[in-house]
Scaffold this motif. Structure first.
Motif, PDB file in Angstrom:
ATOM      1  N   GLU A 119      68.379 -27.439 -56.222  1.00 22.86           N
ATOM      2  CA  GLU A 119      67.165 -28.169 -55.849  1.00 22.86           C
ATOM      3  C   GLU A 119      67.219 -29.637 -56.254  1.00 22.86           C
ATOM      4  OE1 GLU A 119      64.791 -27.013 -53.985  1.00 22.86           O
ATOM      5  OE2 GLU A 119      65.785 -25.050 -53.873  1.00 22.86           O
ATOM      6  N   GLN A 120      68.120 -29.973 -57.143  1.00 26.34           N
ATOM      7  CA  GLN A 120      68.201 -31.352 -57.623  1.00 26.34           C
ATOM      8  C   GLN A 120      69.005 -32.254 -56.691  1.00 26.34           C
ATOM      9  OE1 GLN A 120      69.655 -31.469 -61.664  1.00 26.34           O
ATOM     10  NE2 GLN A 120      68.287 -29.818 -62.363  1.00 26.34           N
ATOM     11  N   PHE A 121      69.763 -31.653 -55.752  1.00 30.16           N
ATOM     12  CA  PHE A 121      70.610 -32.456 -54.872  1.00 30.16           C
ATOM     13  C   PHE A 121      69.754 -33.041 -53.754  1.00 30.16           C
ATOM     14  CE2 PHE A 121      73.490 -29.739 -57.117  1.00 30.16           C
ATOM     15  CZ  PHE A 121      74.662 -30.466 -57.239  1.00 30.16           C
ATOM     16  N   THR A 122      69.822 -34.354 -53.626  1.00 26.33           N
ATOM     17  CA  THR A 122      68.957 -35.055 -52.679  1.00 26.33           C
ATOM     18  C   THR A 122      69.665 -35.319 -51.366  1.00 26.33           C
ATOM     19  OG1 THR A 122      69.661 -37.189 -53.577  1.00 26.33           O
ATOM     20  CG2 THR A 122      67.710 -36.164 -54.564  1.00 26.33           C
ATOM     21  N   GLY A 123      68.893 -35.806 -50.396  1.00 24.41           N
ATOM     22  CA  GLY A 123      69.446 -36.210 -49.118  1.00 24.41           C
ATOM     23  C   GLY A 123      69.844 -35.046 -48.236  1.00 24.41           C
ATOM     24  N   LYS A 124      70.463 -35.412 -47.128  1.00 24.72           N
ATOM     25  CA  LYS A 124      70.854 -34.405 -46.139  1.00 24.72           C
ATOM     26  C   LYS A 124      71.884 -33.440 -46.703  1.00 24.72           C
ATOM     27  CE  LYS A 124      70.081 -33.135 -41.890  1.00 24.72           C
ATOM     28  NZ  LYS A 124      68.727 -32.742 -41.423  1.00 24.72           N
ATOM     29  N   VAL A 125      72.814 -33.953 -47.519  1.00 24.02           N
ATOM     30  CA  VAL A 125      73.858 -33.095 -48.078  1.00 24.02           C
ATOM     31  C   VAL A 125      73.244 -32.060 -49.019  1.00 24.02           C
ATOM     32  CG1 VAL A 125      74.418 -34.515 -50.108  1.00 24.02           C
ATOM     33  CG2 VAL A 125      76.197 -33.112 -49.046  1.00 24.02           C
ATOM     34  N   GLY A 126      72.152 -32.418 -49.692  1.00 25.13           N
ATOM     35  CA  GLY A 126      71.453 -31.471 -50.536  1.00 25.13           C
ATOM     36  C   GLY A 126      70.828 -30.351 -49.712  1.00 25.13           C
ATOM     37  N   GLU A 127      70.290 -30.720 -48.539  1.00 22.42           N
ATOM     38  CA  GLU A 127      69.728 -29.716 -47.629  1.00 22.42           C
ATOM     39  C   GLU A 127      70.813 -28.766 -47.153  1.00 22.42           C
ATOM     40  OE1 GLU A 127      67.487 -31.338 -44.411  1.00 22.42           O
ATOM     41  OE2 GLU A 127      66.532 -32.874 -45.672  1.00 22.42           O
ATOM     42  N   TYR A 128      71.970 -29.327 -46.799  1.00 25.26           N
ATOM     43  CA  TYR A 128      73.085 -28.485 -46.339  1.00 25.26           C
ATOM     44  C   TYR A 128      73.521 -27.516 -47.439  1.00 25.26           C
ATOM     45  CZ  TYR A 128      73.781 -31.360 -42.152  1.00 25.26           C
ATOM     46  OH  TYR A 128      73.645 -31.990 -40.952  1.00 25.26           O
ATOM     47  N   LEU A 129      73.547 -27.987 -48.674  1.00 22.88           N
ATOM     48  CA  LEU A 129      73.931 -27.122 -49.788  1.00 22.88           C
ATOM     49  C   LEU A 129      72.972 -25.940 -49.902  1.00 22.88           C
ATOM     50  CD1 LEU A 129      75.473 -26.389 -52.393  1.00 22.88           C
ATOM     51  CD2 LEU A 129      73.961 -27.987 -53.612  1.00 22.88           C
ATOM     52  N   ARG A 130      71.674 -26.229 -49.898  1.00 20.22           N
ATOM     53  CA  ARG A 130      70.688 -25.165 -50.067  1.00 20.22           C
ATOM     54  C   ARG A 130      70.681 -24.191 -48.883  1.00 20.22           C
ATOM     55  NH1 ARG A 130      68.413 -29.673 -52.531  1.00 20.22           N
ATOM     56  NH2 ARG A 130      67.463 -30.456 -50.599  1.00 20.22           N
ATOM     57  N   GLU A 131      70.981 -24.709 -47.700  1.00 15.13           N
ATOM     58  CA  GLU A 131      71.009 -23.856 -46.512  1.00 15.13           C
ATOM     59  C   GLU A 131      72.242 -22.961 -46.465  1.00 15.13           C
ATOM     60  OE1 GLU A 131      70.868 -26.573 -43.301  1.00 15.13           O
ATOM     61  OE2 GLU A 131      68.744 -27.122 -43.589  1.00 15.13           O
ATOM     62  N   ASN A 132      73.281 -23.288 -47.259  1.00 15.12           N
ATOM     63  CA  ASN A 132      74.551 -22.569 -47.164  1.00 15.12           C
ATOM     64  C   ASN A 132      74.974 -21.911 -48.470  1.00 15.12           C
ATOM     65  OD1 ASN A 132      75.994 -23.243 -44.348  1.00 15.12           O
ATOM     66  ND2 ASN A 132      74.854 -25.059 -45.005  1.00 15.12           N
ATOM     67  N   LEU A 133      74.019 -21.573 -49.320  1.00 16.53           N
ATOM     68  CA  LEU A 133      74.359 -20.966 -50.603  1.00 16.53           C
ATOM     69  C   LEU A 133      75.045 -19.611 -50.426  1.00 16.53           C
ATOM     70  CD1 LEU A 133      71.244 -21.820 -52.814  1.00 16.53           C
ATOM     71  CD2 LEU A 133      73.466 -22.962 -52.744  1.00 16.53           C
ATOM     72  N   GLU A 134      74.559 -18.828 -49.486  1.00 18.95           N
ATOM     73  CA  GLU A 134      75.183 -17.520 -49.247  1.00 18.95           C
ATOM     74  C   GLU A 134      76.586 -17.693 -48.687  1.00 18.95           C
ATOM     75  OE1 GLU A 134      74.365 -13.452 -46.646  1.00 18.95           O
ATOM     76  OE2 GLU A 134      72.701 -14.814 -47.077  1.00 18.95           O
ATOM     77  N   GLN A 135      76.725 -18.641 -47.749  1.00 19.59           N
ATOM     78  CA  GLN A 135      78.034 -18.915 -47.170  1.00 19.59           C
ATOM     79  C   GLN A 135      78.989 -19.473 -48.228  1.00 19.59           C
ATOM     80  OE1 GLN A 135      78.983 -18.545 -43.598  1.00 19.59           O
ATOM     81  NE2 GLN A 135      80.844 -18.516 -44.821  1.00 19.59           N
ATOM     82  N   LEU A 136      78.477 -20.249 -49.156  1.00 17.14           N
ATOM     83  CA  LEU A 136      79.292 -20.827 -50.222  1.00 17.14           C
ATOM     84  C   LEU A 136      79.880 -19.736 -51.108  1.00 17.14           C
ATOM     85  CD1 LEU A 136      80.339 -23.342 -51.666  1.00 17.14           C
ATOM     86  CD2 LEU A 136      78.182 -23.436 -52.928  1.00 17.14           C
ATOM     87  N   ALA A 137      79.080 -18.712 -51.392  1.00 19.30           N
ATOM     88  CA  ALA A 137      79.565 -17.606 -52.212  1.00 19.30           C
ATOM     89  C   ALA A 137      80.705 -16.874 -51.500  1.00 19.30           C
ATOM     90  CB  ALA A 137      78.423 -16.634 -52.513  1.00 19.30           C
ATOM     91  N   LEU A 138      80.571 -16.701 -50.178  1.00 19.70           N
ATOM     92  CA  LEU A 138      81.630 -16.057 -49.399  1.00 19.70           C
ATOM     93  C   LEU A 138      82.885 -16.915 -49.389  1.00 19.70           C
ATOM     94  CD1 LEU A 138      82.702 -13.896 -47.447  1.00 19.70           C
ATOM     95  CD2 LEU A 138      81.619 -15.174 -45.579  1.00 19.70           C
ATOM     96  N   SER A 139      82.721 -18.219 -49.191  1.00 16.25           N
ATOM     97  CA  SER A 139      83.874 -19.136 -49.168  1.00 16.25           C
ATOM     98  C   SER A 139      84.619 -19.088 -50.489  1.00 16.25           C
ATOM     99  CB  SER A 139      83.411 -20.567 -48.879  1.00 16.25           C
ATOM    100  OG  SER A 139      82.831 -20.664 -47.592  1.00 16.25           O
ATOM    101  N   ARG A 140      83.865 -18.951 -51.570  1.00 11.65           N
ATOM    102  CA  ARG A 140      84.481 -18.880 -52.891  1.00 11.65           C
ATOM    103  C   ARG A 140      85.346 -17.622 -53.012  1.00 11.65           C
ATOM    104  NH1 ARG A 140      80.999 -18.864 -58.526  1.00 11.65           N
ATOM    105  NH2 ARG A 140      82.522 -19.928 -59.864  1.00 11.65           N
ATOM    106  N   GLU A 141      84.849 -16.507 -52.500  1.00  9.85           N
ATOM    107  CA  GLU A 141      85.632 -15.270 -52.529  1.00  9.85           C
ATOM    108  C   GLU A 141      86.888 -15.399 -51.681  1.00  9.85           C
ATOM    109  OE1 GLU A 141      83.787 -11.263 -52.579  1.00  9.85           O
ATOM    110  OE2 GLU A 141      81.957 -12.351 -52.035  1.00  9.85           O
ATOM    111  N   LEU A 142      86.754 -16.029 -50.519  1.00  9.51           N
ATOM    112  CA  LEU A 142      87.884 -16.144 -49.599  1.00  9.51           C
ATOM    113  C   LEU A 142      88.988 -17.031 -50.159  1.00  9.51           C
ATOM    114  CD1 LEU A 142      85.944 -16.535 -46.215  1.00  9.51           C
ATOM    115  CD2 LEU A 142      87.292 -14.560 -46.922  1.00  9.51           C
ATOM    116  N   THR A 143      88.619 -18.039 -50.927  1.00 13.77           N
ATOM    117  CA  THR A 143      89.619 -18.972 -51.455  1.00 13.77           C
ATOM    118  C   THR A 143      90.225 -18.504 -52.779  1.00 13.77           C
ATOM    119  OG1 THR A 143      87.880 -20.277 -52.535  1.00 13.77           O
ATOM    120  CG2 THR A 143      88.576 -20.981 -50.343  1.00 13.77           C
ATOM    121  N   THR A 144      89.700 -17.394 -53.318  1.00 11.77           N
ATOM    122  CA  THR A 144      90.214 -16.882 -54.591  1.00 11.77           C
ATOM    123  C   THR A 144      91.445 -16.014 -54.359  1.00 11.77           C
ATOM    124  OG1 THR A 144      87.998 -16.871 -55.568  1.00 11.77           O
ATOM    125  CG2 THR A 144      89.680 -15.512 -56.633  1.00 11.77           C
ATOM    126  N   ILE A 145      92.550 -16.381 -54.960  1.00 10.83           N
ATOM    127  CA  ILE A 145      93.789 -15.613 -54.841  1.00 10.83           C
ATOM    128  C   ILE A 145      93.702 -14.360 -55.694  1.00 10.83           C
ATOM    129  CG2 ILE A 145      96.270 -15.625 -55.377  1.00 10.83           C
ATOM    130  CD1 ILE A 145      96.306 -18.570 -54.580  1.00 10.83           C
TER     131      ILE A 145
END
Length: 469
Positions: free
Chosen positions: A217-243
């Motif tokens: 919630e502390q991240f401002t601007g459009k990039v902050g909105e993108y972060l909050r909108e993609n939290l679930e996707q971010l968790a998946l990306s983290r799993e995919l990039t983990t060897i």
């Protein structure tokens, strides 16, 4: 790279694709493509020569989908199918890898990265140093005090500080870094509008994704909105990039020992693939003390893989039209020939053409002097007449040519109305691809490195200083 007791893990799939796209479209007389096979074999030979490994393995991706595809159906969905001319070479690559003495791993359901990660972790836990031979940035997450990442084609080694210098984050932050920026080659989405600079800044401030998510919630601007909108996707990306670090394997890290090469199998494969110099190398080693045996074998086997010789023998200076015509006919019938220009400058735009040399078989070549000028110089062919005779040969795209920095020769010839076509191979470019870390790709250096032959220096012929011809 020094010879020391360590585990060397080669990303064979990385080698395979780099070789395929770097090498020319080499093929046998029957049409079997061999460029990728040659490139991988050359890289493995170089590794053996420089590292002399005791513990080593080459790891290839297995056919089929992996657990990541089950996790995310779009994983690597943007990648086209492997080219068919590459597919036909994969089995040869694996056969040669095994015959050279390398333990080879190919585990279904996971990627080569996961197998390498598991073995590297085993080695590090046992206090054993590990060198991962790969150019895959994902592997940087495995780097630690025991494990380094080496790109042999660029002669670049990344230790913990090297990862920081290259990516701007620590090795233990690489997974989160890749999850934030995404990976277009693997079709991992990441967070929109978050590039490397933003990812480095966020990780420097918050250390990891967990803290970033906790403070989203502390991240401002459009990039902050993108972060909050993609939290679930971010968790998946983290799993995919983990060897994966716990792949069940039949062999542990300390059981992967380099074995004695199967020279009989290598010889058969090199013959079939028409790798003449490597065929000769095996034969010379096999029959080093028995010249009669070598000759007998060569009569029946070696001649199948080496270029046919030109009528006559040795080296010839072409001083009349009949001799030039004979060589034009020989070169026109050759599968491949080497061409080189002799000029007055290393600057192709300023150089004047002095002569041309040709070779269509080992140990037999011809030189055509055109504008030599010194006391006692023999009568030479008329410049324009000679070039007019050579023009159809040099411009024929069906007759393949090879050269050292052949772009230079193409430019020089273009100044005389000749468009050099049919360029098949450039030894200097191959050296840049396969030996980029070495200091020189010049012809004299390559001759010494690969043939152990010291060429005659220009100054030995023409002299130096004021007395230079």
């Amino acid at each position: 790279m020094n010879n020391c007791k360590q585990l060397i893990l080669v990303d064979g799939s990385s080698f395979l694709f780099r070789a395929y796209y770097a090498m020319p479209d080499l093929a046998t007389k029957t049409g079997q493509f061999t460029g990728a096979v040659y490139g991988v074999t050359n890289m493995l030979r170089k590794l053996l020569k420089e590292c002399q490994p005791e513990y080593v393995a080459v790891v290839y991706d297995a056919k089929g989908k992996t657990f990541r595809h089950e996790m995310y159906t779009e994983y690597k969905a943007n990648r086209p199918s492997a080219p068919q001319d590459l597919v036909t070479q994969i089995n040869y690559v694996k056969q040669i890898t095994a015959a050279m003495g390398f333990p080879m791993l190919c585990v279904p359901g996971v990627e080569a990265d996961d197998v390498i990660g598991t073995l590297a972790t085993q080695a590090a836990s046992a206090g054993m140093d590990c060198m991962m031979v790969t150019s895959d940035k994902d592997m940087a997450q495995l780097v630690n005090k025991h494990t380094t990442m080496v790109d042999t084609m660029k002669d670049v080694t990344l230790d913990e500080q090297g990862v920081i210098d290259k990516f701007g984050v620590r090795p233990d932050q690489i997974i989160d870094y890749l999850a934030l920026v995404g990976d277009t080659s693997d079709n991992i989405p990441g967070v929109p509008k978050v590039g490397p600079k933003t990812a480095v800044k966020w990780l420097a401030e918050h250390d990891n994704i967990d803290n970033i998510v906790a403070n989203a919630e502390q991240f401002t601007g459009k990039v902050g909105e993108y972060l909050r909108e993609n939290l679930e996707q971010l968790a998946l990306s983290r799993e995919l990039t983990t060897i994966k670090l716990d792949v069940p394997l039949e062999q542990s890290h300390d059981e992967l020992r380099f074995a004695s090469p199967d020279t009989a199998t290598l010889l058969d494969l090199f013959k079939e693939l028409e790798f003449g110099s490597w065929t000769r190398e095996i034969l010379q080693a096999e029959y080093a003390s028995d010249d009669d045996a070598l000759n007998d074998y060569a009569d029946s086997a070696l001649t199948e893989t080496l270029p046919s010789t030109i009528d006559g023998s040795g080296y010839e200076t072409l001083l009349d039209e009949a001799a030039l015509d004979d060589w034009i006919e020989t070169l026109s019938n050759a599968k491949l020939f080497a061409v080189d220009t002799e000029t007055t400058s290393i600057d192709a735009q300023q150089a004047s053409l002095v002569g041309l040399s040709f070779c269509a078989a080992a140990g037999e070549a011809a030189y055509l002097p055109l504008k030599h000028s010194y006391a006692g110089v023999p009568q030479q062919l008329d410049f324009d007449t000679a070039l007019a005779k050579l023009k159809p040969l040099l411009e024929d795209p069906k007759i393949k040519k090879i050269g050292q920095n052949i772009k230079y020769d193409k430019i020089v010839l273009s100044h005389h109305g000749i468009k050099l076509n049919g360029i098949e191979f450039d030894t200097m470019l191959e050296s840049y691809v396969s030996e980029a870390g070495l200091t020189s790709q010049g012809m004299d250096t390559l001759s010494m490195r690969h043939l152990e032959h010291k060429p005659v220096a220009f100054k030995e012929i023409a002299g130096t200083g004021k007395k230079q011809l």
